[in-house]
Design a protein around this motif. Sequence first.
Motif, short mmCIF file in Angstrom:
data_model
loop_
_atom_site.label_atom_id
_atom_site.label_comp_id
_atom_site.label_asym_id
_atom_site.label_seq_id
_atom_site.Cartn_x
_atom_site.Cartn_y
_atom_site.Cartn_z
N VAL A 47 -16.88 13.83 9.62
CA VAL A 47 -16.28 13.42 8.35
C VAL A 47 -14.75 13.58 8.43
O VAL A 47 -14.25 14.65 8.79
N TYR A 48 -14.05 12.50 8.08
CA TYR A 48 -12.60 12.49 8.10
C TYR A 48 -12.08 12.22 6.69
O TYR A 48 -12.63 11.38 5.96
N LYS A 49 -11.00 12.89 6.35
CA LYS A 49 -10.29 12.60 5.12
C LYS A 49 -9.17 11.61 5.44
O LYS A 49 -8.33 11.87 6.30
N ILE A 50 -9.18 10.46 4.77
CA ILE A 50 -8.14 9.46 4.99
C ILE A 50 -7.49 9.11 3.66
O ILE A 50 -8.11 9.21 2.60
N GLU A 51 -6.23 8.73 3.72
CA GLU A 51 -5.49 8.33 2.53
C GLU A 51 -4.89 6.95 2.75
O GLU A 51 -4.21 6.72 3.75
N LEU A 52 -5.16 6.06 1.82
CA LEU A 52 -4.68 4.70 1.91
C LEU A 52 -3.68 4.43 0.79
O LEU A 52 -3.99 4.68 -0.38
N SER A 53 -2.52 3.91 1.14
CA SER A 53 -1.65 3.35 0.12
C SER A 53 -2.26 2.03 -0.35
O SER A 53 -2.69 1.21 0.48
N LEU A 54 -2.32 1.83 -1.65
CA LEU A 54 -2.82 0.57 -2.22
C LEU A 54 -1.70 -0.20 -2.89
O LEU A 54 -1.93 -0.99 -3.81
N SER A 55 -0.48 0.04 -2.43
CA SER A 55 0.71 -0.70 -2.87
C SER A 55 1.00 -0.45 -4.35
O SER A 55 0.59 0.55 -4.92
N ASN A 56 1.71 -1.38 -4.96
CA ASN A 56 2.27 -1.19 -6.30
C ASN A 56 1.78 -2.27 -7.25
O ASN A 56 1.48 -3.39 -6.84
N THR A 57 1.76 -1.94 -8.53
CA THR A 57 1.41 -2.92 -9.53
C THR A 57 1.99 -2.54 -10.87
O THR A 57 2.48 -1.42 -11.07
N ALA A 58 1.94 -3.48 -11.80
CA ALA A 58 2.16 -3.23 -13.23
C ALA A 58 1.11 -4.07 -13.93
O ALA A 58 1.29 -5.28 -14.10
N TRP A 59 0.00 -3.45 -14.32
CA TRP A 59 -1.17 -4.19 -14.82
C TRP A 59 -1.77 -3.42 -15.98
O TRP A 59 -1.94 -2.21 -15.91
N VAL A 60 -2.10 -4.13 -17.05
CA VAL A 60 -2.78 -3.54 -18.19
C VAL A 60 -4.21 -4.06 -18.22
O VAL A 60 -4.44 -5.28 -18.32
N VAL A 61 -5.18 -3.13 -18.12
CA VAL A 61 -6.59 -3.50 -18.27
C VAL A 61 -6.87 -3.61 -19.77
O VAL A 61 -6.66 -2.65 -20.53
N ALA A 62 -7.33 -4.77 -20.20
CA ALA A 62 -7.51 -5.03 -21.63
C ALA A 62 -8.82 -4.42 -22.13
O ALA A 62 -9.76 -4.21 -21.36
N PRO A 63 -8.90 -4.13 -23.42
CA PRO A 63 -10.17 -3.68 -23.99
C PRO A 63 -11.29 -4.67 -23.70
O PRO A 63 -11.08 -5.89 -23.73
N GLY A 64 -12.47 -4.14 -23.40
CA GLY A 64 -13.61 -4.99 -23.03
C GLY A 64 -13.70 -5.24 -21.54
O GLY A 64 -14.70 -5.79 -21.07
N HIS A 65 -12.68 -4.84 -20.78
CA HIS A 65 -12.67 -5.00 -19.32
C HIS A 65 -12.93 -3.64 -18.67
O HIS A 65 -12.84 -2.59 -19.30
N SER A 66 -13.24 -3.67 -17.37
CA SER A 66 -13.39 -2.44 -16.59
C SER A 66 -12.70 -2.62 -15.25
O SER A 66 -12.23 -3.70 -14.91
N LEU A 67 -12.62 -1.53 -14.49
CA LEU A 67 -12.04 -1.57 -13.15
C LEU A 67 -13.15 -1.42 -12.11
O LEU A 67 -14.10 -0.65 -12.31
N ARG A 68 -13.01 -2.15 -11.02
CA ARG A 68 -13.95 -2.04 -9.90
C ARG A 68 -13.18 -1.66 -8.64
O ARG A 68 -12.10 -2.21 -8.36
N PHE A 69 -13.73 -0.71 -7.89
CA PHE A 69 -13.18 -0.29 -6.61
C PHE A 69 -14.18 -0.69 -5.53
O PHE A 69 -15.30 -0.17 -5.48
N SER A 70 -13.79 -1.64 -4.70
CA SER A 70 -14.66 -2.14 -3.64
C SER A 70 -14.22 -1.57 -2.31
O SER A 70 -13.03 -1.61 -1.97
N ILE A 71 -15.17 -1.03 -1.55
CA ILE A 71 -14.89 -0.43 -0.25
C ILE A 71 -15.65 -1.23 0.81
O ILE A 71 -16.85 -1.48 0.67
N GLN A 72 -14.94 -1.64 1.84
CA GLN A 72 -15.51 -2.47 2.90
C GLN A 72 -14.76 -2.21 4.19
O GLN A 72 -13.84 -1.38 4.23
N SER A 73 -15.15 -2.91 5.27
CA SER A 73 -14.52 -2.65 6.57
C SER A 73 -14.05 -3.91 7.27
O SER A 73 -13.73 -3.87 8.46
N SER A 74 -13.99 -5.02 6.57
CA SER A 74 -13.35 -6.23 7.10
C SER A 74 -12.83 -7.04 5.93
O SER A 74 -13.33 -6.92 4.80
N ASN A 75 -11.82 -7.85 6.20
CA ASN A 75 -11.21 -8.74 5.21
C ASN A 75 -10.38 -9.72 6.01
O ASN A 75 -9.18 -9.56 6.16
#
Length: 583
Positions: A468-496
């Motif tokens: 088991v390894y602990k890794i830290e990823l920068s996910l860059s920068n944003t300015a985003w407002v999640v509106a009411p009625g919406h949710s956030l999804r975090f997808s983890i994968q190993s190719s793109n």
Amino acid sequence: MLAATSIFLMLDAIHAIRTPRSMEIMLPMRDGTNLHMPENKDGDKKFTAIVDRSPYGYGDMEWMTDIFIPFGFAAVGQDMRGTEKSEGNFTMWQSDKWDSEDLGNWIVAQPWSNGKVMTLGASADGIGSLQTPMNHPEWLKAQYVIWAPDSMYDILFPQGAYKQETAEDWIHGLTMPNPDVATANIQTIYDNEAHTPFWRAIETTKEVAANVDFPTAFWAGWYDLFVEGNIKAFDLYNKYSAESVRYTSKILIDPLGHCLDGFDFFTEHVVMGRTALELAQMFEVYGIRPVSRSGIKNITFYVMSSNDDAGKEAGQYWTSLEDWPDAKNTDFFIHEDMSASIKPPIKDDTVSSSYKVDPADPILTVGGNNLPPGIGGSIPCGPMDQSEVDKRDDVLTFQTDTFDHDFAMAGGMSATLYVSSDAIDTDFMVKISDVYPTGEAILIQDNALRMRWRHGGLSPEYVEKDKVYKIELSLSNTAWVVAPGHSLRFSIQSSNNPRFSVNPQNGLLLADETYPGVNITATNTIYHSTRYPSKITLPMVEKHIALPRVHNVLEAVQKAYPMIDEDMVTKFNNGMMNRMKKA
């Protein structure tokens, strides 16, 4: 060897529209190599020169300096070595600090020069202009930098994962007198897969920023491939420049940057706003007229949101601030039921989720911060729907509850994951998406980490099976407002792919003569337990306090710059976009 470079000089008197003269001569560099340069015959007239050095030629990008001719400047365009009309070999900016110094020294020695040189550059030109302060030339008096990062290594190898398509499409798209140089440059990239001195030689650092003692401004885009490095360059200039100009640098962040594909997603004055603000910043940096009286401050950016009615109410507007918003880092932990919440895991370290990774069947790229078709790249970019990709068996998705209020983010994002693999090497990737009530999952940001480079360094560090390894990823920068009625999804994968090259998971380096070798199918595991609390960290802000609305940015700019009317903005934007599409 220094290159022979094509230079175009255009002169005009203040506010007097004459037919500008374009002349070309050959100017010897310090090693005797000739650069293509103009010859002036205007006698006693004295001008400040605005310079754009580019690999794209006058027909594409170097024309941008021409817009300052009516304001009493000399416009100078130079083809970078080994591109367009220049001799020599393109060196991926390794020689630009010397070439730009030789050019500036020549300019200030001319009878038409008043001894001052300013730079302008977008994209590759901007990367070149960031080399100019390295030798601290005394004639450098202002810089405007567009869509350019502090570190090219972090662009081509973010956290070790190779952006092969972006790098190689762009290099092959350049016009080079010696086309074999493209192949040589790509081999150089392979040979420098680690963060070597080759890359460090062209980075903007605190030491380089200390040479900045003149006005500066930057333009970035949230979906631009350079956004994180663009912001880092601005921060370096702002914090470490000479005391006389410290904390006076300006930045504009529109939603897109290079990403022309995403225009239709954003609704409020995006084209007019970004163009008018850019022109206003340029006029201030080059000393034509200040913009402060308009209410436009040092840090101006577009606050993004979904493009449904809820999103238009929550975000989709411009804001302008004296400093970055005060963000509170907020952790969203992932759980075995595939949820994500601010509550930490409560189960022990045996809790995990696994998936198979087959390099022969990579997940295809859908949007994001890419160099799109028509601007030197081939990958669609921007806020695109990930819902179909997220259905794959080799994607793990963790989702928050629906928000009943605005959830505003402004700043850098990151992921802390506890992972293992039964392969010697693999990639881990995270996407953050805004999930609509109707099911669309619109990509906000994503990034990758290649395990063999998880600690940086000059030598790869391979993975021990099932450790088991602990890794830290920068996910860059944003300015985003999640509106009411919406949710956030975090997808983890190993190719793109093709955003990132496919990792064959066999440990071979890019420069290995047997690369890519035989593919290895791996089982990758993400842990989410009390011992291994994997999480995504987001920069939460109080929207109404941290992100005030600027309702009509075009009107605000026009108060300070009456000459920037809608017709001028439209013509400039259309001209720039047409040139960028050809670049």
